[in-house]
Write a protein that holds these residues in place. Structure first.
Motif, PDB file in Angstrom:
ATOM      1  N   THR A 236       0.845  -1.193   0.000  1.00  0.00           N
ATOM      2  CA  THR A 236       0.000   0.000   0.000  1.00  0.00           C
ATOM      3  C   THR A 236       0.874   1.233   0.000  1.00  0.00           C
ATOM      4  OG1 THR A 236      -1.737  -1.127   1.273  1.00  0.00           O
ATOM      5  CG2 THR A 236      -1.763   1.284   1.266  1.00  0.00           C
ATOM      6  N   ALA A 237       0.639   2.124  -0.949  1.00  0.00           N
ATOM      7  CA  ALA A 237       1.294   3.431  -0.954  1.00  0.00           C
ATOM      8  C   ALA A 237       0.273   4.454  -0.469  1.00  0.00           C
ATOM      9  CB  ALA A 237       1.788   3.797  -2.350  1.00  0.00           C
ATOM     10  N   HIS A 238       0.678   5.271   0.496  1.00  0.00           N
ATOM     11  CA  HIS A 238      -0.255   6.226   1.082  1.00  0.00           C
ATOM     12  C   HIS A 238       0.474   7.486   1.514  1.00  0.00           C
ATOM     13  CE1 HIS A 238       1.031   5.551   5.331  1.00  0.00           C
ATOM     14  NE2 HIS A 238       1.345   4.346   4.870  1.00  0.00           N
ATOM     15  N   TYR A 239      -0.282   8.546   1.688  1.00  0.00           N
ATOM     16  CA  TYR A 239       0.281   9.767   2.245  1.00  0.00           C
ATOM     17  C   TYR A 239       0.448   9.598   3.747  1.00  0.00           C
ATOM     18  CZ  TYR A 239      -0.585  12.167  -2.180  1.00  0.00           C
ATOM     19  OH  TYR A 239      -0.568  12.549  -3.502  1.00  0.00           O
ATOM     20  N   VAL A 240       1.465  10.232   4.283  1.00  0.00           N
ATOM     21  CA  VAL A 240       1.765  10.121   5.706  1.00  0.00           C
ATOM     22  C   VAL A 240       1.024  11.209   6.475  1.00  0.00           C
ATOM     23  CG1 VAL A 240       3.594  10.279   7.449  1.00  0.00           C
ATOM     24  CG2 VAL A 240       4.008   9.077   5.284  1.00  0.00           C
ATOM     25  N   THR A 241       0.390  10.805   7.572  1.00  0.00           N
ATOM     26  CA  THR A 241      -0.224  11.735   8.512  1.00  0.00           C
ATOM     27  C   THR A 241       0.334  11.432   9.903  1.00  0.00           C
ATOM     28  OG1 THR A 241      -2.110  10.279   8.991  1.00  0.00           O
ATOM     29  CG2 THR A 241      -2.328  11.799   7.122  1.00  0.00           C
ATOM     30  N   GLU A 242      -0.130  12.188  10.888  1.00  0.00           N
ATOM     31  CA  GLU A 242       0.334  11.952  12.248  1.00  0.00           C
ATOM     32  C   GLU A 242      -0.107  10.591  12.764  1.00  0.00           C
ATOM     33  OE1 GLU A 242      -0.627  15.096  14.895  1.00  0.00           O
ATOM     34  OE2 GLU A 242       0.298  16.656  13.660  1.00  0.00           O
ATOM     35  N   ASN A 243      -1.183  10.048  12.206  1.00  0.00           N
ATOM     36  CA  ASN A 243      -1.659   8.723  12.616  1.00  0.00           C
ATOM     37  C   ASN A 243      -0.961   7.656  11.785  1.00  0.00           C
ATOM     38  OD1 ASN A 243      -3.574   9.854  14.442  1.00  0.00           O
ATOM     39  ND2 ASN A 243      -4.936  10.260  12.713  1.00  0.00           N
ATOM     40  N   LEU A 244      -0.191   6.811  12.420  1.00  0.00           N
ATOM     41  CA  LEU A 244       0.669   5.845  11.744  1.00  0.00           C
ATOM     42  C   LEU A 244      -0.124   4.946  10.809  1.00  0.00           C
ATOM     43  CD1 LEU A 244       3.555   4.669  11.527  1.00  0.00           C
ATOM     44  CD2 LEU A 244       2.935   3.096  13.375  1.00  0.00           C
ATOM     45  N   ILE A 249      -4.894   6.671   1.043  1.00  0.00           N
ATOM     46  CA  ILE A 249      -4.274   5.646   0.208  1.00  0.00           C
ATOM     47  C   ILE A 249      -4.243   6.098  -1.248  1.00  0.00           C
ATOM     48  CG2 ILE A 249      -4.560   3.301  -0.704  1.00  0.00           C
ATOM     49  CD1 ILE A 249      -5.657   2.534   2.063  1.00  0.00           C
ATOM     50  N   ILE A 250      -3.075   5.945  -1.871  1.00  0.00           N
ATOM     51  CA  ILE A 250      -2.896   6.317  -3.274  1.00  0.00           C
ATOM     52  C   ILE A 250      -3.048   5.103  -4.183  1.00  0.00           C
ATOM     53  CG2 ILE A 250      -1.343   7.375  -4.961  1.00  0.00           C
ATOM     54  CD1 ILE A 250       0.119   8.667  -2.564  1.00  0.00           C
ATOM     55  N   SER A 279       6.242   3.045  -7.253  1.00  0.00           N
ATOM     56  CA  SER A 279       6.579   3.797  -8.459  1.00  0.00           C
ATOM     57  C   SER A 279       5.341   4.403  -9.095  1.00  0.00           C
ATOM     58  CB  SER A 279       7.323   2.905  -9.466  1.00  0.00           C
ATOM     59  OG  SER A 279       6.490   1.873  -9.957  1.00  0.00           O
ATOM     60  N   ARG A 280       4.222   3.681  -9.076  1.00  0.00           N
ATOM     61  CA  ARG A 280       2.991   4.242  -9.624  1.00  0.00           C
ATOM     62  C   ARG A 280       2.510   5.420  -8.791  1.00  0.00           C
ATOM     63  NH1 ARG A 280       1.599  -1.342 -10.603  1.00  0.00           N
ATOM     64  NH2 ARG A 280       0.192  -1.421  -8.802  1.00  0.00           N
ATOM     65  N   ALA A 281       2.581   5.284  -7.477  1.00  0.00           N
ATOM     66  CA  ALA A 281       2.146   6.376  -6.604  1.00  0.00           C
ATOM     67  C   ALA A 281       2.997   7.622  -6.816  1.00  0.00           C
ATOM     68  CB  ALA A 281       2.208   5.934  -5.140  1.00  0.00           C
ATOM     69  N   VAL A 282       4.308   7.442  -6.933  1.00  0.00           N
ATOM     70  CA  VAL A 282       5.205   8.583  -7.147  1.00  0.00           C
ATOM     71  C   VAL A 282       4.924   9.223  -8.503  1.00  0.00           C
ATOM     72  CG1 VAL A 282       7.619   9.264  -7.473  1.00  0.00           C
ATOM     73  CG2 VAL A 282       6.991   7.714  -5.605  1.00  0.00           C
ATOM     74  N   LEU A 283       4.740   8.405  -9.531  1.00  0.00           N
ATOM     75  CA  LEU A 283       4.445   8.936 -10.864  1.00  0.00           C
ATOM     76  C   LEU A 283       3.153   9.738 -10.851  1.00  0.00           C
ATOM     77  CD1 LEU A 283       4.926   9.082 -13.949  1.00  0.00           C
ATOM     78  CD2 LEU A 283       3.648   6.931 -14.134  1.00  0.00           C
ATOM     79  N   TRP A 284       2.107   9.171 -10.272  1.00  0.00           N
ATOM     80  CA  TRP A 284       0.810   9.859 -10.269  1.00  0.00           C
ATOM     81  C   TRP A 284       0.874  11.153  -9.478  1.00  0.00           C
ATOM     82  CZ3 TRP A 284      -2.194   4.749  -8.971  1.00  0.00           C
ATOM     83  CH2 TRP A 284      -2.185   3.926 -10.109  1.00  0.00           C
ATOM     84  N   HIS A 285       1.587  11.154  -8.357  1.00  0.00           N
ATOM     85  CA  HIS A 285       1.729  12.391  -7.590  1.00  0.00           C
ATOM     86  C   HIS A 285       2.524  13.420  -8.384  1.00  0.00           C
ATOM     87  CE1 HIS A 285       2.105  14.943  -3.996  1.00  0.00           C
ATOM     88  NE2 HIS A 285       3.324  15.182  -4.444  1.00  0.00           N
ATOM     89  N   ALA A 286       3.586  12.977  -9.052  1.00  0.00           N
ATOM     90  CA  ALA A 286       4.429  13.895  -9.820  1.00  0.00           C
ATOM     91  C   ALA A 286       3.669  14.524 -10.972  1.00  0.00           C
ATOM     92  CB  ALA A 286       5.663  13.161 -10.341  1.00  0.00           C
TER      93      ALA A 286
END
Length: 301
Positions: A236-244, A249-250, A279-286
């Motif tokens: 799972t690729a996800h954005y980081v928040t204060e809650n671990l 989810i991306i 890699s897909r998550a990074v590409l889509w964010h970029a």
């Protein structure tokens, strides 16, 4: 604390999108939004290359749109386009938007530890022109990958992070990142970031988690998976928040396994999934394909 910087070279960048920009629009759904966007862009002679939209309820629900458009002399025209978008979208429709020149790659810092499969995969894809980003630096709490990172011409910083108090390491991280990056990727960085760091870094952070969340938290996830006789392993690729491990989810994916697979087999197959998902998550964010909405994401992949 020791700090080691490897001299940067000049890595190949992803193919630039000359004279193209992305426009992300979101807010309450109303009649006429798509027409208003097209009217503003058309009024400046822009050509819409692609347009994706989503509404969770056409009767006043949340509206999201990603538009890519092309225009000669784009940089010179952007201020006037922004002025017209402020009038039509913000004032008339109460929407928010972001507008970005796609020829300027986002700058990313990659955090890693001893496990290098996600780190090296991202650097390889970047060198091949498959990720339209500028890798500003790699930061690691171990020096093991310094030589391999150097071979890609990327600056490498070793910032040890030991013991329960991570404040000194995180202060150094913030110093290195300040005004230098647009987002951060945790490529199997095996340290928990503090809430203060997440709040103060000021840019999105993407993490790769070695499970199809939520499952098998903590150390030795593949051994635990083997003990439970799982039939799927995932990432799972996800954005980081204060809650671990609870951020938006991306991307997620899984691969089937059988009773005959060993824990090492699961780890190897899991690593493959981790690489592809990250890699897909990074590409889509970029490429501005991910829109955050609370703890959810809209992904125009």
């Amino acid at each position: 604390m020791t700090l080691t910087q490897e001299a940067p070279a000049h890595p190949k960048q992803g193919k630039p999108a000359h004279h193209q920009a992305s426009l992300i629009v979101q807010g309450e759904d109303r009649t006429g939004i798509v027409a208003a966007v097209a009217s503003v862009l058309g009024g400046h002679g822009a050509n819409i290359v692609s347009l994706d939209q989503y509404s969770d309820n056409p009767q006043g629900g949340a509206f999201f749109q990603r538009t890519v458009f092309g225009l000669d002399n784009l940089q010179a025209a952007l201020p006037e386009i922004e002025h017209d978008l402020d009038t039509r979208l913000v004032r008339d429709y109460g929407l928010t938007y972001t507008l970005r020149d796609l020829s300027v790659p986002k700058r990313v810092a990659i955090f890693a530890s001893k496990s290098d499969h996600c780190l090296l995969d991202l650097l390889w894809r970047h060198r091949r022109g498959q990720l339209p980003v500028t890798v500003a630096m790699v930061i690691s709490n171990h020096p093991d990958t310094a030589e391999e990172v150097r071979s890609f011409g990327i600056p490498f910083f070793h910032v040890p992070s030991m013991g329960p108090d991570k404040s000194a390491a995180e202060a150094e991280h913030l110093r290195l990142l300040k005004d230098n990056v647009d987002f951060v990727v945790l490529a199997r960085y095996m340290q928990i970031l503090s809430g203060d760091f997440v709040e103060n870094v000021g840019v999105p952070i993407i993490n790769i988690h070695h499970s199809f969340l939520p499952a098998f938290i903590g150390a030795g996830p593949y051994a635990k998976a083997k003990e439970r006789g799982v039939k799927l392993v995932g990432a799972t690729a996800h954005y980081v928040t204060e809650n671990l491990d609870e951020g938006p989810i991306i991307e997620q994916d899984v691969v089937r396994v059988t009773h005959a697979d060993t824990a090492a087999d699961l780890m190897r197959r899991g690593a493959d999934v981790e690489r592809s998902v990250l890699s897909r998550a990074v590409l889509w964010h970029a490429e501005d394909r991910v829109i955050r909405d609370g703890n959810h994401t809209i992904v125009f992949a």
